[in-house]
Structures are given as structure tokens and as C-alpha cells.
Design an enzyme around this catalytic site. Structure first.
Site, short mmCIF file in Angstrom:
data_model
loop_
_atom_site.label_atom_id
_atom_site.label_comp_id
_atom_site.label_asym_id
_atom_site.label_seq_id
_atom_site.Cartn_x
_atom_site.Cartn_y
_atom_site.Cartn_z
N TRP A 1 0.55 -1.12 0.57
CA TRP A 1 -0.17 -0.19 0.03
C TRP A 1 1.03 1.39 0.32
CZ3 TRP A 1 -4.14 -1.10 -1.64
CH2 TRP A 1 -4.97 -2.24 -1.64
N ASP B 1 -1.43 6.55 6.52
CA ASP B 1 -2.77 5.19 5.78
C ASP B 1 -3.16 4.50 7.30
OD1 ASP B 1 -4.34 3.94 4.68
OD2 ASP B 1 -2.74 3.18 2.98
N LYS C 1 -12.70 -1.86 7.38
CA LYS C 1 -12.36 -2.41 8.07
C LYS C 1 -12.88 -2.48 9.62
CE LYS C 1 -8.15 -1.96 5.05
NZ LYS C 1 -8.56 -3.15 4.30
N1 PMP Z 1 -4.25 0.84 2.69
C1 PMP Z 1 -4.17 0.31 3.54
C2 PMP Z 1 -3.25 0.16 4.10
C3 PMP Z 1 -5.40 -0.81 2.78
O1 PMP Z 1 -5.24 -2.01 3.60
C4 PMP Z 1 -6.08 -0.58 1.91
C5 PMP Z 1 -7.10 -1.53 1.43
N2 PMP Z 1 -7.23 -2.93 1.81
C6 PMP Z 1 -6.08 0.81 1.12
C7 PMP Z 1 -5.20 1.26 1.10
C8 PMP Z 1 -6.80 0.36 0.36
O2 PMP Z 1 -8.02 0.61 0.47
P1 PMP Z 1 -8.99 1.18 -0.66
O3 PMP Z 1 -9.54 0.01 -1.08
O4 PMP Z 1 -9.96 1.91 0.23
O5 PMP Z 1 -9.32 2.28 -1.28
#
Ligand code: PMP
Length: 362
Positions: A102, A172, A196
Site C-alpha cells: 500500500w 494511511d 476495516k
Molecule cells: N491502505 C491500506 C493500508 C489498505 O489496507 C487498503 C485496502 N485494503 C488501502 C489502502 C486501499 O483502500 P481502498 O480500497 O479503500 O482504496
């Protein structure tokens, strides 16, 4: 109907009390003769939910008054772009701390907008740990320093955060917000997709220090400019009203549980149970993350062979466990134990792991 043991990584388990509450007023919200989904987002009923969620999030996370709380759309992924669009200006560099897929995605988006570099990384260790705080590098022209507080795929988590008065830290926190007490004032901006610990997918929370707003350029598309959402209190356009309603119920549930201090204790108990099971198996199960970087939200582990892993996942599924397969990019197994996953689900998983181990001991 029996509910399953849900270890999904996101969207993930929601508290059963919250689901039952939502069900009880789904058709007829507070005797108004319609569902909350059918109200105008300009109605006083919706406004009460919208403001209530904002206030309760502030209360639970102890967000200081000099921060804005926004409810946006586009997931955490849109924040990967909005952050550099708003804060990465010419002549400055964005500093990304690389701890997994991520943060890599966030970095990739930043590079499309401006200049960015890696001030710390655990890539050489296959992202099995969090970089040493003392080894992080900073530049004189850092626009900001970005980190991912919990690495959902690799199962690692920052236990403490870097601190430096010259730097604006951006985090994030999609996969561990609301799981522990947080030093909000160490960050300029925090963002998290809801799916989550906060509620269902569809809303993204942004916590933003007000003094950063003056840095935003005037040429951004309206929807991508944080000031639009600050000025209109996240009601510039139609918000994901049902997702925000669900968020408000999850926040009430969190408060009823005793707030973040109690939630943190509950999470610690679940984490301990699973890691003890893994560590006590004499190598049958192996934790993927290094011990001091282990996540309290996503417990990643492997078995001695791919065949045993497949069998483990198959038998687990038959016993009512879902979501235990590791992310497709890393393989192995992963149990996501967010706030809403009850201790008895984790106990059931631990028991199942013991039984499976004895049955297939090699
Ligand atoms: N950052 C993290 C740490 C994640 O776990 C996720 C999704 N699992 C995201 C970003 C992406 O999130 P989204 O699908 O809401 O764009």
C-alpha cells in the site's frame, strides 16, 4: 442462521449488535416511515447522523480542535493522489516510508504528481518488519513524510511513530485506525478507508490539521481540493449516507465497549492468543512478520508446505472460518482480527489450529 467466523481483511466483520440495530430500523428509521437510505442528505435527520459521527470520532480519537474531520469517497486509494495534489509542490520532495504494497501504491501516485523519494524501507527484508526509527532519512525540502501505520498484506505495524518537529507526517491508517490510542498531534493528516474498523466500504475518513489548508494551490479540481470538503463540512455533494450512518453505529458501539483503551486491551488479548498459538507450534505455524513488528490487526503465518496450507484453508472453510487465505501477492495465511472480531472467534481459530496441527503433525 449461524454467523461464520469472519477473518476477512476488508470489507470485514462488523459488530453483530450494529448489524442488528441497523436491521431493526432499516425499513422505518425512528418512526419516520422510511429507511435512512431514502432521506435527503439535506434533511435534519441525516444531518444529525452526519454531525454525530463526526463528533463521536473526535471524542474517541481525542482529535484536537485544530484538526478537521472529513468524510470523503474514493477509498484510501484516492487519498494516494489527493495528498500529493494538495501538498506536493514544485521545489519540494515527498518522503515515502516503504513498508509494503500500500505504501508502494501511495508512492507511485505521488510520483505522477511531483518528486518523491524513499526515506526508509523494509523492502530488502520482504517487508517483514518496520524500518528502524533511527535509520530513517529526511530531506531539507520534504513536503511531507508518508507512512502506512499497519501493513494489511504483510502483517506488520508501526508500534511507535517517527517524531520530528520540522516534518509533516501523513499516515494511511486504513487498517488500524480506532484499534489503539493515537498521538494525533504528531500528524498533519491521517486517512483511512472505513471497511476495516470503522464500518462498511464507501466512506473514507480524513483527519487534517487546519494550518495545512493554506498550502493548497488554487487550480485543483473542486472535488480533489480538501478545502471544498472543509468548507461544506463533507456535504459539498451527496455523501455515502448509509455508510456514514453505519459508521455512526460502529462508533457508538466502540464507545459502549469503553472507548479505545478498552478496545486496545481486547485487541491485545486476541493478538496474544493467536501469536502464542503460532509460536507454541514448534515451527508448524511460522509467523511471517518479525516479532517486534507484528501487527495486532492482521496476523500472517505460513505452514510447512503449500499442500498443508491448502488443506488448512479447505478444512478451515468447512468448519466455518472465512478469510484466512493470505493476500494473493504474498500467499500464506492471514487472520484479520479487527475490533469487531470477537475473542470467541479467535479462540475457535486457535482451537482449530491446535487440532489441525495434531492431525497433520510431521
Ligand atoms: N491502505 C491500506 C493500508 C489498505 O489496507 C487498503 C485496502 N485494503 C488501502 C489502502 C486501499 O483502500 P481502498 O480500497 O479503500 O482504496
Amino acid at each position: 442462521m449461524e454467523r461464520r467466523y469472519n477473518f476477512n481483511a476488508g470489507p470485514s466483520a462488523l459488530p453483530q449488535d450494529v448489524l442488528s440495530h441497523a436491521q431493526s430500523e432499516l425499513l422505518n428509521y425512528q418512526q419516520q416511515g422510511m429507511s435512512i437510505m431514502e432521506f435527503s442528505h439535506r434533511s435534519k435527520e441525516y444531518q444529525r447522523i452526519h454531525d454525530g459521527a463526526n463528533e463521536l470520532l473526535r471524542e474517541l480519537l481525542e482529535i484536537p480542535d485544530d484538526y478537521e474531520v472529513l468524510f470523503l469517497q474514493g477509498g484510501a486509494s484516492l487519498q494516494f493522489s489527493m495528498i500529493p495534489m494538495n501538498f506536493l509542490h514544485q521545489g519540494y520532495m515527498a518522503n515515502y516510508l516503504l513498508t509494503g504494497s500500500w505504501s508502494q501504491k501511495a508512492l507511485t501516485e505521488a510520483k505522477k504528481i511531483g518528486e518523491a523519494y524513499i526515506g526508509g524501507s523494509s523492502k530488502e527484508a520482504d517487508f517483514k518488519r518496520i524500518p528502524d526509527l533511527n535509520a530513517l532519512k529526511y530531506g531539507e525540502n520534504d513536503a511531507y513524510v508518508h507512512l502506512t501505520s499497519n501493513n494489511t498484506i504483510h502483517g506488520t505495524q508501526w508500534k511507535s511513530f517517527p517524531q520530528r518537529k520540522e516534518s509533516t507526517f501523513i499516515a494511511d491508517m486504513s487498517s488500524d485506525i480506532l484499534s489503539r490510542s493515537l498521538p494525533i498531534d504528531q500528524f498533519g493528516l491521517i486517512y483511512a478507508g472505513a471497511q476495516k474498523n470503522l464500518g462498511p466500504a464507501g466512506v473514507t475518513v480524513v483527519i487534517l490539521k487546519k494550518d495545512l489548508l493554506s498550502e493548497i494551490p488554487d487550480n485543483l479540481p473542486t472535488m480533489l481540493d480538501y478545502r471544498t470538503h472543509v468548507d461544506k463540512k463533507s456535504l459539498y455533494n451527496t455523501p455515502p449516507s448509509f455508510a456514514i450512518y453505519m459508521l455512526s453505529l460502529v462508533l457508538e458501539w466502540t464507545k459502549k465497549k469503553g472507548g479505545l483503551k478498552e478496545i486496545e486491551k481486547m485487541n491485545a488479548e486476541k493478538t496474544k492468543l493467536l501469536y502464542t498459538t503460532i509460536d507454541g507450534s514448534k515451527g508448524f505455524y511460522s509467523g511471517t512478520a518479525e516479532a517486534d513488528s507484528r501487527s495486532s490487526m492482521n496476523v500472517t503465518f505460513t505452514l510447512p508446505s503449500k499442500e498443508l496450507e491448502d488443506l488448512f484453508l479447505k478444512e478451515a472453510e468447512e468448519e466455518g472460518f472465512v478469510g484466512l487465505k493470505g493476500h494473493r501477492s504474498v500467499g500464506g495465511c492471514r487472520a484479520s482480527i479487527y475490533n469487531a472480531v470477537p475473542l470467541n472467534s479467535v479462540q475457535a481459530l486457535s482451537d482449530f489450529m491446535h487440532t489441525f496441527h495434531h492431525k497433520h503433525n510431521i
